[in-house]
Design a protein around this motif. Structure first.
Motif, PDB file in Angstrom:
ATOM      1  N   ARG A 104      58.107  48.339  52.555  1.00 23.24           N
ATOM      2  CA  ARG A 104      58.633  48.338  51.189  1.00 23.24           C
ATOM      3  C   ARG A 104      58.348  47.009  50.497  1.00 23.24           C
ATOM      4  NH1 ARG A 104      62.435  45.864  48.976  1.00 23.24           N
ATOM      5  NH2 ARG A 104      63.489  45.291  50.903  1.00 23.24           N
ATOM      6  N   ILE A 105      58.579  45.923  51.196  1.00 22.44           N
ATOM      7  CA  ILE A 105      58.373  44.589  50.608  1.00 22.44           C
ATOM      8  C   ILE A 105      56.909  44.386  50.236  1.00 22.44           C
ATOM      9  CG2 ILE A 105      58.370  42.110  51.133  1.00 22.44           C
ATOM     10  CD1 ILE A 105      60.909  42.697  52.870  1.00 22.44           C
ATOM     11  N   TYR A 106      56.007  44.668  51.164  1.00 27.18           N
ATOM     12  CA  TYR A 106      54.583  44.463  50.909  1.00 27.18           C
ATOM     13  C   TYR A 106      54.037  45.463  49.895  1.00 27.18           C
ATOM     14  CZ  TYR A 106      54.340  41.151  54.816  1.00 27.18           C
ATOM     15  OH  TYR A 106      54.504  40.082  55.648  1.00 27.18           O
ATOM     16  N   SER A 107      54.557  46.681  49.914  1.00 25.07           N
ATOM     17  CA  SER A 107      54.112  47.678  48.947  1.00 25.07           C
ATOM     18  C   SER A 107      54.467  47.230  47.532  1.00 25.07           C
ATOM     19  CB  SER A 107      54.752  49.030  49.253  1.00 25.07           C
ATOM     20  OG  SER A 107      54.339  49.992  48.324  1.00 25.07           O
ATOM     21  N   ASP A 108      55.674  46.737  47.372  1.00 24.51           N
ATOM     22  CA  ASP A 108      56.093  46.243  46.063  1.00 24.51           C
ATOM     23  C   ASP A 108      55.241  45.043  45.643  1.00 24.51           C
ATOM     24  OD1 ASP A 108      57.978  46.032  43.753  1.00 24.51           O
ATOM     25  OD2 ASP A 108      58.442  44.114  44.721  1.00 24.51           O
ATOM     26  N   ALA A 109      55.004  44.115  46.570  1.00 28.76           N
ATOM     27  CA  ALA A 109      54.200  42.929  46.246  1.00 28.76           C
ATOM     28  C   ALA A 109      52.776  43.323  45.878  1.00 28.76           C
ATOM     29  CB  ALA A 109      54.195  41.961  47.424  1.00 28.76           C
ATOM     30  N   LEU A 110      52.187  44.236  46.634  1.00 28.37           N
ATOM     31  CA  LEU A 110      50.826  44.665  46.338  1.00 28.37           C
ATOM     32  C   LEU A 110      50.756  45.380  44.995  1.00 28.37           C
ATOM     33  CD1 LEU A 110      48.022  44.505  47.545  1.00 28.37           C
ATOM     34  CD2 LEU A 110      48.443  46.683  48.687  1.00 28.37           C
ATOM     35  N   LYS A 111      51.780  46.141  44.661  1.00 25.52           N
ATOM     36  CA  LYS A 111      51.832  46.805  43.354  1.00 25.52           C
ATOM     37  C   LYS A 111      51.877  45.758  42.236  1.00 25.52           C
ATOM     38  CE  LYS A 111      54.644  49.952  40.601  1.00 25.52           C
ATOM     39  NZ  LYS A 111      55.868  50.765  40.559  1.00 25.52           N
ATOM     40  N   ARG A 112      52.722  44.738  42.405  1.00 26.21           N
ATOM     41  CA  ARG A 112      52.805  43.684  41.396  1.00 26.21           C
ATOM     42  C   ARG A 112      51.498  42.902  41.314  1.00 26.21           C
ATOM     43  NH1 ARG A 112      55.990  39.845  42.713  1.00 26.21           N
ATOM     44  NH2 ARG A 112      56.556  40.542  44.787  1.00 26.21           N
ATOM     45  N   LEU A 113      50.869  42.675  42.452  1.00 26.61           N
ATOM     46  CA  LEU A 113      49.589  41.973  42.467  1.00 26.61           C
ATOM     47  C   LEU A 113      48.528  42.773  41.723  1.00 26.61           C
ATOM     48  CD1 LEU A 113      47.631  39.773  43.395  1.00 26.61           C
ATOM     49  CD2 LEU A 113      47.554  40.882  45.633  1.00 26.61           C
ATOM     50  N   ARG A 114      48.451  44.067  41.991  1.00 29.56           N
ATOM     51  CA  ARG A 114      47.464  44.910  41.309  1.00 29.56           C
ATOM     52  C   ARG A 114      47.754  45.006  39.814  1.00 29.56           C
ATOM     53  NH1 ARG A 114      46.290  50.307  44.129  1.00 29.56           N
ATOM     54  NH2 ARG A 114      44.461  50.106  42.840  1.00 29.56           N
ATOM     55  N   THR A 115      49.023  45.081  39.445  1.00 32.79           N
ATOM     56  CA  THR A 115      49.406  45.143  38.038  1.00 32.79           C
ATOM     57  C   THR A 115      49.024  43.852  37.311  1.00 32.79           C
ATOM     58  OG1 THR A 115      51.227  46.637  38.555  1.00 32.79           O
ATOM     59  CG2 THR A 115      51.357  45.468  36.464  1.00 32.79           C
ATOM     60  N   SER A 116      49.045  42.737  38.018  1.00 30.96           N
ATOM     61  CA  SER A 116      48.704  41.451  37.397  1.00 30.96           C
ATOM     62  C   SER A 116      47.221  41.346  37.042  1.00 30.96           C
ATOM     63  CB  SER A 116      49.075  40.301  38.338  1.00 30.96           C
ATOM     64  OG  SER A 116      48.118  40.164  39.376  1.00 30.96           O
ATOM     65  N   LYS A 117      46.405  42.239  37.585  1.00 29.25           N
ATOM     66  CA  LYS A 117      44.952  42.244  37.362  1.00 29.25           C
ATOM     67  C   LYS A 117      44.257  41.023  37.985  1.00 29.25           C
ATOM     68  CE  LYS A 117      45.092  45.859  34.577  1.00 29.25           C
ATOM     69  NZ  LYS A 117      44.929  47.157  35.087  1.00 29.25           N
ATOM     70  N   ALA A 118      44.924  40.386  38.941  1.00 31.77           N
ATOM     71  CA  ALA A 118      44.326  39.251  39.648  1.00 31.77           C
ATOM     72  C   ALA A 118      43.257  39.764  40.612  1.00 31.77           C
ATOM     73  CB  ALA A 118      45.397  38.497  40.421  1.00 31.77           C
ATOM     74  N   ALA A 119      42.366  38.883  41.007  1.00 35.88           N
ATOM     75  CA  ALA A 119      41.323  39.237  41.973  1.00 35.88           C
ATOM     76  C   ALA A 119      41.933  39.294  43.371  1.00 35.88           C
ATOM     77  CB  ALA A 119      40.205  38.214  41.936  1.00 35.88           C
ATOM     78  N   ILE A 120      41.647  40.379  44.093  1.00 36.42           N
ATOM     79  CA  ILE A 120      42.138  40.557  45.457  1.00 36.42           C
ATOM     80  C   ILE A 120      40.929  40.541  46.384  1.00 36.42           C
ATOM     81  CG2 ILE A 120      43.367  42.077  47.046  1.00 36.42           C
ATOM     82  CD1 ILE A 120      44.758  43.305  44.580  1.00 36.42           C
ATOM     83  N   PHE A 121      41.020  39.699  47.417  1.00 34.72           N
ATOM     84  CA  PHE A 121      39.912  39.569  48.355  1.00 34.72           C
ATOM     85  C   PHE A 121      40.315  40.011  49.752  1.00 34.72           C
ATOM     86  CE2 PHE A 121      38.825  36.726  44.956  1.00 34.72           C
ATOM     87  CZ  PHE A 121      37.465  36.910  44.819  1.00 34.72           C
TER      88      PHE A 121
END
Length: 104
Positions: free
Chosen positions: A41-58
């Motif tokens: 749950r914690i990582y899913s929420d963080a990854l959702k916020r990260l993707r929403t931010s439109k930041a580059a994910i490597f």
């Protein structure tokens, strides 16, 4: 040089930053997690916020290999005893399905 640690539950991801996501995060969100694992749950929420931010994910090939290896060992551990040696399992059709799941 010492890495700085941040609380992923409250970290404000920024679109102008680049993020390298560890295998533990990918496995908790997409992998064969144990029921009620709070990290999912914690990582899913963080990854959702990260993707929403439109930041580059490597991610790199070493992390991908770790994901497949850990996923495979998890699935191998679900085989009832007596189970074949791990190397035999890796040559089995069952492993081929596990590898396909992990790759997708």
């Amino acid at each position: 040089m010492r890495a700085t640690c941040f609380d992923v539950e409250s970290y404000p991801f920024h679109s102008n930053e680049k993020y390298f996501v560890d295998a533990s995060v990918w496995l908790a969100v997409y992998g064969p997690t144990l029921p009620k694992d709070r990290r999912a749950r914690i990582y899913s929420d963080a990854l959702k916020r990260l993707r929403t931010s439109k930041a580059a994910i490597f991610i790199d090939v070493i992390v991908m290999a770790e994901i497949i290896n850990r996923w495979s060992r998890f699935e191998y551990g679900q085989i009832p005893e007596p189970r074949p040696p791990f190397k035999e399992y890796r040559a089995s059709p069952q492993f081929a399905m596990t590898a396909k799941d992990a790759a997708s």
